[in-house]
Design an enzyme around this catalytic site. Sequence first.
Site, PDB file in Angstrom:
ATOM      1  N   ASP A  36      -6.310  12.583  22.440  1.00  0.00           N
ATOM      2  CA  ASP A  36      -6.341  11.152  22.770  1.00  0.00           C
ATOM      3  C   ASP A  36      -7.619  10.466  22.282  1.00  0.00           C
ATOM      4  OD1 ASP A  36      -7.993  12.436  24.472  1.00  0.00           O
ATOM      5  OD2 ASP A  36      -7.257  11.493  26.311  1.00  0.00           O
ATOM      6  N   HIS A 239     -16.913  15.302  -4.300  1.00  0.00           N
ATOM      7  CA  HIS A 239     -16.662  14.744  -2.965  1.00  0.00           C
ATOM      8  C   HIS A 239     -17.105  15.703  -1.860  1.00  0.00           C
ATOM      9  CE1 HIS A 239     -13.444  11.978  -4.921  1.00  0.00           C
ATOM     10  NE2 HIS A 239     -14.666  11.492  -5.028  1.00  0.00           N
ATOM     11  N   ASP A 256     -24.903  10.366  -1.861  1.00  0.00           N
ATOM     12  CA  ASP A 256     -24.026   9.229  -2.155  1.00  0.00           C
ATOM     13  C   ASP A 256     -23.628   8.627  -0.813  1.00  0.00           C
ATOM     14  OD1 ASP A 256     -22.016   7.458  -2.848  1.00  0.00           O
ATOM     15  OD2 ASP A 256     -21.046   8.807  -4.273  1.00  0.00           O
ATOM     16  N   ASP A 267     -22.509   1.017  -2.196  1.00  0.00           N
ATOM     17  CA  ASP A 267     -22.161   2.356  -2.677  1.00  0.00           C
ATOM     18  C   ASP A 267     -23.289   2.814  -3.605  1.00  0.00           C
ATOM     19  OD1 ASP A 267     -20.942   4.644  -3.572  1.00  0.00           O
ATOM     20  OD2 ASP A 267     -19.291   3.639  -4.602  1.00  0.00           O
ATOM     21  N   HIS A 346     -15.851  11.867 -14.102  1.00  0.00           N
ATOM     22  CA  HIS A 346     -15.351  10.640 -13.468  1.00  0.00           C
ATOM     23  C   HIS A 346     -15.718   9.437 -14.320  1.00  0.00           C
ATOM     24  CE1 HIS A 346     -19.397   9.673 -11.933  1.00  0.00           C
ATOM     25  NE2 HIS A 346     -19.496  10.943 -11.583  1.00  0.00           N
ATOM     26  N   HIS A 350     -16.449   1.313 -10.518  1.00  0.00           N
ATOM     27  CA  HIS A 350     -15.238   0.755  -9.919  1.00  0.00           C
ATOM     28  C   HIS A 350     -15.620  -0.569  -9.280  1.00  0.00           C
ATOM     29  CE1 HIS A 350     -17.005   2.223  -6.128  1.00  0.00           C
ATOM     30  NE2 HIS A 350     -17.252   3.348  -6.782  1.00  0.00           N
ATOM     31  N   HIS A 357     -13.793   1.461  -3.023  1.00  0.00           N
ATOM     32  CA  HIS A 357     -13.085   1.374  -4.308  1.00  0.00           C
ATOM     33  C   HIS A 357     -12.224   0.132  -4.170  1.00  0.00           C
ATOM     34  CE1 HIS A 357     -13.600   5.997  -4.814  1.00  0.00           C
ATOM     35  NE2 HIS A 357     -14.700   5.323  -5.055  1.00  0.00           N
ATOM     36  N   GLU A 380     -22.258   4.225 -12.224  1.00  0.00           N
ATOM     37  CA  GLU A 380     -22.585   5.524 -11.653  1.00  0.00           C
ATOM     38  C   GLU A 380     -22.358   6.705 -12.589  1.00  0.00           C
ATOM     39  OE1 GLU A 380     -19.755   6.814  -8.583  1.00  0.00           O
ATOM     40  OE2 GLU A 380     -18.898   4.812  -8.615  1.00  0.00           O
ATOM     41  N   TYR A 384     -22.873  17.083 -14.177  1.00  0.00           N
ATOM     42  CA  TYR A 384     -22.707  18.156 -13.178  1.00  0.00           C
ATOM     43  C   TYR A 384     -22.535  19.473 -13.921  1.00  0.00           C
ATOM     44  CZ  TYR A 384     -21.470  13.758 -10.984  1.00  0.00           C
ATOM     45  OH  TYR A 384     -21.475  12.443 -10.583  1.00  0.00           O
ATOM     46  N   ARG A 402     -26.169  12.233 -10.124  1.00  0.00           N
ATOM     47  CA  ARG A 402     -25.468  10.957 -10.277  1.00  0.00           C
ATOM     48  C   ARG A 402     -26.469   9.873  -9.895  1.00  0.00           C
ATOM     49  NH1 ARG A 402     -21.187  12.106  -7.914  1.00  0.00           N
ATOM     50  NH2 ARG A 402     -21.402  11.336  -5.790  1.00  0.00           N
ATOM     51  N   GLU A 404     -26.254   5.851  -8.996  1.00  0.00           N
ATOM     52  CA  GLU A 404     -25.255   4.805  -8.755  1.00  0.00           C
ATOM     53  C   GLU A 404     -25.871   3.562  -8.157  1.00  0.00           C
ATOM     54  OE1 GLU A 404     -22.194   5.863  -5.870  1.00  0.00           O
ATOM     55  OE2 GLU A 404     -20.873   4.324  -6.696  1.00  0.00           O
TER      56      GLU A 404
HETATM   57  N1  GLY Z   1     -18.803   6.957  -3.028  1.00  0.00           N
HETATM   58  C1  GLY Z   1     -17.641   7.006  -3.822  1.00  0.00           C
HETATM   59  C2  GLY Z   1     -17.915   6.635  -5.184  1.00  0.00           C
HETATM   60  O1  GLY Z   1     -19.049   6.662  -5.615  1.00  0.00           O
HETATM   61  O2  GLY Z   1     -17.055   6.200  -5.901  1.00  0.00           O
HETATM   62 MN    MN Z   2     -18.916   4.604  -6.390  1.00  0.00          MN
HETATM   63 MN    MN Z   3     -20.755   6.469  -4.414  1.00  0.00          MN
END
Ligand code: GLY
Ligand code: MN
Ligand code: MN
Length: 435
Positions: A36, A239, A256, A267, A346, A350, A357, A380, A384, A402, A404
């Site tokens: 619950d 992720h 991140d 982000d 990637h 975005h 996103h 970003e 890797y 990364r 970003e």
């Molecule tokens: N934090 C998700 C991305 O960087 O797209």
């Molecule tokens: Mn991002």
């Molecule tokens: Mn990110």
Amino acid sequence: MEEKEFSRRRKRLMQMMGEGDVAILPTATIKIRNRDVEYPYRADSDFYYLTGFAEPEAVAVITPGRKHAQYILFCREKDQEMEIWHGRRAGLEGACAEYGARDAYPIGDIDDILPGLLENCGRVFYTMGCDAQFDQKVIGWVNQLRDKVRLGVHAPGEFVTLDHLLHDMRLYKSRSEIKAMRKAAKISVEAHKRAMRICEPGMMEYELEAELIHGFKKHGCVPAYTSIVGGGENGCILHYVENNAELKNKELVLIDAGAEFDSYASDITCTFPVNGRFTAAQKALYELVLAAQHAAFKKIAPGHHWNDPHTAAIKVLTKGLVKLGILKGQPAQLIKDQAYRRFYMHRTGHWLGMDVHDVGDYKVGDQWRVLEPGMLLTVEPGIYIPAGSKGVAKKWWDIGIRIEDDVLVTQDGHDVLTKDLPRTVDEIESYMASH
Ligand code: GLY
Ligand code: MN
Ligand code: MN
């Protein structure tokens, strides 16, 4: 955000619909975490964009040209006992007085009222496929009307997906949206700097996550998404969210994380050495990713296409990886073959907004979208190199990087909302050494 901002949005949507059309927007359902216990509630972004109404169990109905009321909200009624247990509710009166609804009805009465609103209407604007249960309700209401055709009732003849109109609106940020996003960015920048300051070998990844959450919550924000804190090899997992490993000397840590302020996300990714000093290999790769990011920034201005920053970034990354001996061959051919994807899998960014996103088409027809003032995107690039990468010298293993930032397209170029972060090797090393 002020009510007039939401009312402006509803007006714009009504202008794009036609008189006699009806838009139906349910908000998000409550999600159960276990038994619950519920997940913290977050309204659906499209619903919130038009209403500013954060309570669950609500449906907005927008009916341009309707005489009696063009904006109706179905929501929970006030209920003393429920409010003592579960918290305050705006109620029907509040829906009208505070949220601009012209009429408000109890959510429990929607099955009785909504078919009447659809009677003899033109098109129904509704996004199918997001909430199967609600889809069934909408179909049920329409079928009720079809059953009445012999009484002279017209059932709606056309369904139009609402997200096309709404998502295009959401792509162009207004002045108050940009203000909220600057604030989300600023709070996130401070939280990242906080994590950078306290980081040292032997700490656990979740200790840095705790600093981020502290930084967000202190300013009334929540994380816009689950924070990623990955030391060493974990930085190579895109992720990674376990955040439960020890941070080791001579390794990098990739964070991140972004705050959500007033329903708007930031982000940010920072990558820095756990002990405050880059090794030669880490420095070489970090500077390469940073150069790729700068090349991408240069392509952010009105008139450039969505994909231009990505193209610029992969060019720099590929050339750099060849120079370092990590990729072998001619850069032009390697780019054609997408050889970089082994280490950079990637895209370079975005849209960013109420959803991390964010919504909005990336292509119009078969062409990448042209950037315009008011659009907001992330930049970003990353590299890797997990341990065991075949044909790659050991010194590069377990390096995940990364970088970003959040970038607004302006009239004459762009503005990096997150520019107050230490970004170069020197800036990071001196920031970490002096705090
Ligand atoms: N934090 C998700 C991305 O960087 O797209
Ligand atoms: Mn991002
Ligand atoms: Mn990110």
